[in-house]
Write a protein that holds these residues in place. Structure first.
Motif, PDB file in Angstrom:
ATOM      1  N   GLN A 189       0.830  -1.206   0.000  1.00 46.44           N
ATOM      2  CA  GLN A 189       0.000   0.000   0.000  1.00 46.44           C
ATOM      3  C   GLN A 189       0.866   1.258   0.000  1.00 46.44           C
ATOM      4  OE1 GLN A 189      -2.215  -0.946   3.532  1.00 46.44           O
ATOM      5  NE2 GLN A 189      -4.077  -1.449   2.367  1.00 46.44           N
ATOM      6  N   LEU A 190       1.928   1.250   0.793  1.00 47.05           N
ATOM      7  CA  LEU A 190       2.847   2.384   0.814  1.00 47.05           C
ATOM      8  C   LEU A 190       3.517   2.576  -0.533  1.00 47.05           C
ATOM      9  CD1 LEU A 190       4.558   2.005   4.303  1.00 47.05           C
ATOM     10  CD2 LEU A 190       3.056   3.858   3.564  1.00 47.05           C
ATOM     11  N   ASP A 191       3.917   1.462  -1.151  1.00 44.37           N
ATOM     12  CA  ASP A 191       4.569   1.531  -2.454  1.00 44.37           C
ATOM     13  C   ASP A 191       3.613   2.079  -3.510  1.00 44.37           C
ATOM     14  OD1 ASP A 191       6.834   1.146  -4.082  1.00 44.37           O
ATOM     15  OD2 ASP A 191       6.001  -0.733  -4.849  1.00 44.37           O
ATOM     16  N   GLU A 192       2.364   1.641  -3.459  1.00 47.17           N
ATOM     17  CA  GLU A 192       1.359   2.135  -4.403  1.00 47.17           C
ATOM     18  C   GLU A 192       1.111   3.636  -4.197  1.00 47.17           C
ATOM     19  OE1 GLU A 192      -3.382   1.510  -5.315  1.00 47.17           O
ATOM     20  OE2 GLU A 192      -2.241  -0.155  -4.462  1.00 47.17           O
ATOM     21  N   GLN A 193       1.040   4.067  -2.941  1.00 46.02           N
ATOM     22  CA  GLN A 193       0.822   5.480  -2.657  1.00 46.02           C
ATOM     23  C   GLN A 193       1.998   6.327  -3.144  1.00 46.02           C
ATOM     24  OE1 GLN A 193       0.343   6.408   1.502  1.00 46.02           O
ATOM     25  NE2 GLN A 193      -0.499   8.429   1.073  1.00 46.02           N
ATOM     26  N   LEU A 194       3.216   5.836  -2.936  1.00 46.47           N
ATOM     27  CA  LEU A 194       4.397   6.552  -3.430  1.00 46.47           C
ATOM     28  C   LEU A 194       4.381   6.653  -4.946  1.00 46.47           C
ATOM     29  CD1 LEU A 194       7.264   5.238  -1.148  1.00 46.47           C
ATOM     30  CD2 LEU A 194       6.425   7.576  -1.320  1.00 46.47           C
ATOM     31  N   GLY A 195       3.991   5.577  -5.616  1.00 46.68           N
ATOM     32  CA  GLY A 195       3.902   5.598  -7.070  1.00 46.68           C
ATOM     33  C   GLY A 195       2.894   6.624  -7.554  1.00 46.68           C
ATOM     34  N   THR A 196       1.759   6.708  -6.875  1.00 42.67           N
ATOM     35  CA  THR A 196       0.733   7.695  -7.227  1.00 42.67           C
ATOM     36  C   THR A 196       1.268   9.107  -7.047  1.00 42.67           C
ATOM     37  OG1 THR A 196      -0.992   6.164  -6.534  1.00 42.67           O
ATOM     38  CG2 THR A 196      -1.605   8.482  -6.728  1.00 42.67           C
ATOM     39  N   LEU A 197       1.917   9.354  -5.927  1.00 40.70           N
ATOM     40  CA  LEU A 197       2.463  10.688  -5.669  1.00 40.70           C
ATOM     41  C   LEU A 197       3.525  11.069  -6.694  1.00 40.70           C
ATOM     42  CD1 LEU A 197       2.754  10.497  -1.776  1.00 40.70           C
ATOM     43  CD2 LEU A 197       1.160  11.905  -3.090  1.00 40.70           C
ATOM     44  N   ARG A 198       4.357  10.110  -7.045  1.00 40.35           N
ATOM     45  CA  ARG A 198       5.403  10.398  -8.038  1.00 40.35           C
ATOM     46  C   ARG A 198       4.793  10.700  -9.402  1.00 40.35           C
ATOM     47  NH1 ARG A 198       8.831   5.551  -5.743  1.00 40.35           N
ATOM     48  NH2 ARG A 198      10.062   6.666  -4.182  1.00 40.35           N
ATOM     49  N   ASN A 199       3.738   9.968  -9.757  1.00 36.46           N
ATOM     50  CA  ASN A 199       3.090  10.177 -11.057  1.00 36.46           C
ATOM     51  C   ASN A 199       2.426  11.546 -11.145  1.00 36.46           C
ATOM     52  OD1 ASN A 199       3.901   7.743 -12.096  1.00 36.46           O
ATOM     53  ND2 ASN A 199       2.054   6.676 -11.401  1.00 36.46           N
ATOM     54  N   GLU A 200       2.025  12.108 -10.025  1.00 38.54           N
ATOM     55  CA  GLU A 200       1.437  13.433 -10.040  1.00 38.54           C
ATOM     56  C   GLU A 200       2.441  14.472 -10.529  1.00 38.54           C
ATOM     57  OE1 GLU A 200      -0.364  14.422  -6.323  1.00 38.54           O
ATOM     58  OE2 GLU A 200      -1.854  12.843  -6.470  1.00 38.54           O
ATOM     59  N   TRP A 201       3.701  14.252 -10.272  1.00 43.23           N
ATOM     60  CA  TRP A 201       4.732  15.185 -10.736  1.00 43.23           C
ATOM     61  C   TRP A 201       4.949  15.060 -12.240  1.00 43.23           C
ATOM     62  CZ3 TRP A 201       6.498  19.066  -7.938  1.00 43.23           C
ATOM     63  CH2 TRP A 201       6.383  18.996  -6.550  1.00 43.23           C
ATOM     64  N   GLU A 202       4.620  13.888 -12.791  1.00 40.46           N
ATOM     65  CA  GLU A 202       4.827  13.622 -14.207  1.00 40.46           C
ATOM     66  C   GLU A 202       3.734  14.219 -15.092  1.00 40.46           C
ATOM     67  OE1 GLU A 202       7.501  11.875 -15.450  1.00 40.46           O
ATOM     68  OE2 GLU A 202       8.309  11.784 -13.436  1.00 40.46           O
ATOM     69  N   ARG A 203       2.535  14.364 -14.547  1.00 41.65           N
ATOM     70  CA  ARG A 203       1.418  14.800 -15.381  1.00 41.65           C
ATOM     71  C   ARG A 203       1.530  16.289 -15.720  1.00 41.65           C
ATOM     72  NH1 ARG A 203      -3.584  15.471 -11.146  1.00 41.65           N
ATOM     73  NH2 ARG A 203      -2.587  17.188 -10.072  1.00 41.65           N
ATOM     74  N   PRO A 204       1.027  16.655 -16.898  1.00 36.16           N
ATOM     75  CA  PRO A 204       1.019  18.086 -17.261  1.00 36.16           C
ATOM     76  C   PRO A 204      -0.068  18.817 -16.478  1.00 36.16           C
ATOM     77  CG  PRO A 204       0.018  16.780 -18.990  1.00 36.16           C
ATOM     78  CD  PRO A 204       0.553  15.805 -17.953  1.00 36.16           C
ATOM     79  N   ILE A 205       0.233  20.019 -16.102  1.00 43.34           N
ATOM     80  CA  ILE A 205      -0.725  20.804 -15.308  1.00 43.34           C
ATOM     81  C   ILE A 205      -1.454  21.781 -16.201  1.00 43.34           C
ATOM     82  CG2 ILE A 205      -0.959  22.468 -13.451  1.00 43.34           C
ATOM     83  CD1 ILE A 205       1.366  21.126 -12.078  1.00 43.34           C
TER      84      ILE A 205
END
Length: 75
Positions: free
Chosen positions: A59-75
């Motif tokens: 669960q922690l790994d999945e949450q970290l992956g989600t947070l990291r992907n937020e930095w990748e998306r265009p705003i």
């Protein structure tokens, strides 16, 4: 008293400074970066195994992956 910062390039130079300190001619002070780094490491190591989030490692790994992907998306 004058405070001077010195970069030591040779262990013999450090020994000379220690000898001068033994003769009470100078005082060797720890560098601020050394003190803070060591104290931070000790403080951080005291937290190993102490974090209790109620989440599994997956669960922690999945949450970290989600947070990291937020930095990748265009705003």
């Amino acid at each position: 008293m004058t405070v001077v910062t010195v970069a030591i390039h040779n262990e013999k130079a450090m020994q000379l400074l220690r000898d001068l300190a033994d003769l009470n001619l100078i005082e060797l002070l720890p560098s601020p970066s050394t003190v803070s780094t060591e104290s931070v490491k000790k403080k951080l190591s005291s937290f190993i195994g102490q974090l209790n989030t109620g989440q599994t490692l997956d669960q922690l790994d999945e949450q970290l992956g989600t947070l990291r992907n937020e930095w990748e998306r265009p705003i």
